[in-house]
Scaffold this motif. Sequence first.
Motif, PDB file in Angstrom:
ATOM      1  N   GLY A 115      -8.940   6.032  11.200  1.00 62.22           N
ATOM      2  CA  GLY A 115      -8.399   7.866  12.854  1.00 62.22           C
ATOM      3  C   GLY A 115      -7.629   8.411  11.639  1.00 62.22           C
ATOM      4  O   GLY A 115      -7.706   9.263  11.325  1.00 62.22           O
TER       5      GLY A 115
ATOM      6  N   THR B 100      -8.565  11.369   9.552  1.00 61.19           N
ATOM      7  CA  THR B 100      -7.587  12.629   9.671  1.00 61.19           C
ATOM      8  C   THR B 100      -7.326  13.545   8.060  1.00 61.19           C
ATOM      9  O   THR B 100      -7.316  14.733   6.978  1.00 61.19           O
TER      10      THR B 100
ATOM     11  N   VAL C  28     -15.271  11.360  19.575  1.00 61.30           N
ATOM     12  CA  VAL C  28     -13.581  11.972  19.872  1.00 61.30           C
ATOM     13  C   VAL C  28     -12.521  11.198  20.881  1.00 61.30           C
ATOM     14  O   VAL C  28     -12.708  11.633  22.171  1.00 61.30           O
ATOM     15  N   HIS C  29     -11.692  11.510  21.000  1.00 57.99           N
ATOM     16  CA  HIS C  29     -10.800  10.855  21.851  1.00 57.99           C
ATOM     17  C   HIS C  29     -10.575  11.719  22.834  1.00 57.99           C
ATOM     18  O   HIS C  29     -10.749  13.221  22.736  1.00 57.99           O
ATOM     19  N   GLY C  30     -11.405  11.840  24.200  1.00 57.73           N
ATOM     20  CA  GLY C  30     -11.061  12.286  25.178  1.00 57.73           C
ATOM     21  C   GLY C  30     -12.088  12.935  25.815  1.00 57.73           C
ATOM     22  O   GLY C  30     -12.256  14.153  26.847  1.00 57.73           O
TER      23      GLY C  30
ATOM     24  N   ALA D 102     -10.914   6.944  26.192  1.00 59.31           N
ATOM     25  CA  ALA D 102      -9.649   7.011  25.824  1.00 59.31           C
ATOM     26  C   ALA D 102      -9.054   5.664  25.266  1.00 59.31           C
ATOM     27  O   ALA D 102      -9.260   5.021  25.559  1.00 59.31           O
TER      28      ALA D 102
ATOM     29  N   HIS E 225     -10.921   5.519  18.555  1.00 61.10           N
ATOM     30  CA  HIS E 225     -11.840   6.608  18.245  1.00 61.10           C
ATOM     31  C   HIS E 225     -12.180   7.138  17.153  1.00 61.10           C
ATOM     32  O   HIS E 225     -10.751   7.423  16.259  1.00 61.10           O
TER      33      HIS E 225
ATOM     34  N   THR F  55     -10.098  13.017  16.517  1.00 61.93           N
ATOM     35  CA  THR F  55      -9.170  13.894  17.540  1.00 61.93           C
ATOM     36  C   THR F  55      -9.763  14.879  17.141  1.00 61.93           C
ATOM     37  O   THR F  55      -9.716  15.301  16.074  1.00 61.93           O
ATOM     38  N   THR F  56      -9.973  16.558  18.734  1.00 60.20           N
ATOM     39  CA  THR F  56      -9.855  17.660  17.857  1.00 60.20           C
ATOM     40  C   THR F  56      -8.966  18.424  16.854  1.00 60.20           C
ATOM     41  O   THR F  56      -9.628  18.946  16.652  1.00 60.20           O
TER      42      THR F  56
END
Length: 432
Positions: free
Chosen positions: A161, A165, A193-195, A205, A209, A212-213
């Motif tokens: 992740g 990023t 995507v987380h969530g 969650a 993952h 993230t958005t």
Amino acid sequence: MITIAHFSDLHYADDTLAEVDHCFGHAVDQAVGNGAEVAIITGDTTDHALPAHSPAFAALARQIRRLADHCPVLMLQGTYSHEPPGMLRLFSLLGGRHPVHVADRIEQVALLDDGTWLASTGWRFDTIPSGVQLLCSCVPTLNKATLAATVGAGEAACAMGEQLTLLLGGLAPAHDAARALGIPTVGLSHGTVHGCTTEHGVPMAGLDHEFTTGALFCARASGFLLGHIHQHQYWCIGGQMIAYPGSIGRLHYGEQGEKGFLLWHVDADGAGNVFIPTPARRTHELTFDGPPDLAVLADFAHQHDLPGAWVRVRWCVPEETAHQVDRDAIAATLAGAAGIKLEGRVLPVSRSRAAGIARAADLRAQLLAWAAATSTDAAPLAACLDALEQHSPEAIAEQLLTPELGDGAALTAGIQNASWNGTADAPASATA
């Protein structure tokens, strides 16, 4: 502005062919009819490695060729277990009116004004090429094993992740430069995507993952086209949008929502999309805590349009009542369905072990140990044991048949009490 038909998670295989080819064929028709200028598939085009002579591979090639005869096509590498590395490259050889580009590495790909694809030599363009009508930043499925070998298995989940990023942030200047030139920009990737929510309604969650958005929005692309999750969902901030189209068809029971693809409208300043459903199969699920109730199944069959539907019946029964389930009757009640799946779970009878029974000196001691372990009244059982030790089987049978003779009444009472379960409903002889 450019119009993009966005498909994902086709999962072509010989055993899924009837569902996915029906749905994808419909989606191709809709994409062509709605004037899609580009077609993008964000991974998991196949369900597993397919031999070139398989019916599924030929059917998929025909649909990709139909798309390529209408507009340029870009195919992104998905999960390695679904799409073995290198397999997608065969589709670039189909020879349609427009080219098919396969993105199986981190790269930027530009759709030029003449309808051809131009890929960056590195992970991004140093400068935006001339004559570009769409800039695509491709982040296919990445090999976590390679990262684990570098940072260690314990750190790989978080490191993936973190590295993505950084990568997405590094793409932002190229997207800003393209926006300044009025060029639409999109990001493409295959991951979680987380969530986000799965097709079975489960939120994803965790620390392993990929995205993230926030990281995806930091890439500053007008739209971010994702694959891997089979449930359609999206996120927006300002003019930017992130979206999963979901899977093209319904391959499992219990999947929620409609299936389909996305028709994106992307310009330099933002993006939007429209979800277009496909004629995915209808599924129903009935669960029983005990043997399936045929009356309930008959009522369900009467209230629902079974032709074309797929029905799963599940039940859970103790071992001693498993014989009460009539599979043939269940199938006959749901005879109009396109497919019926029966799943029964049998709970085995639990038998407790009496501690120390093997160390008991004689049969009477073993009986007392068992009675103590099972909370059973040992007195009537002991009476039966005494009768077995003192009388022959013939004598016991004669006494039971004629209890008025000798001590038959006492023996009969003992045997009756032996079957008593120790509850308040004990027979009268047990309390005498």
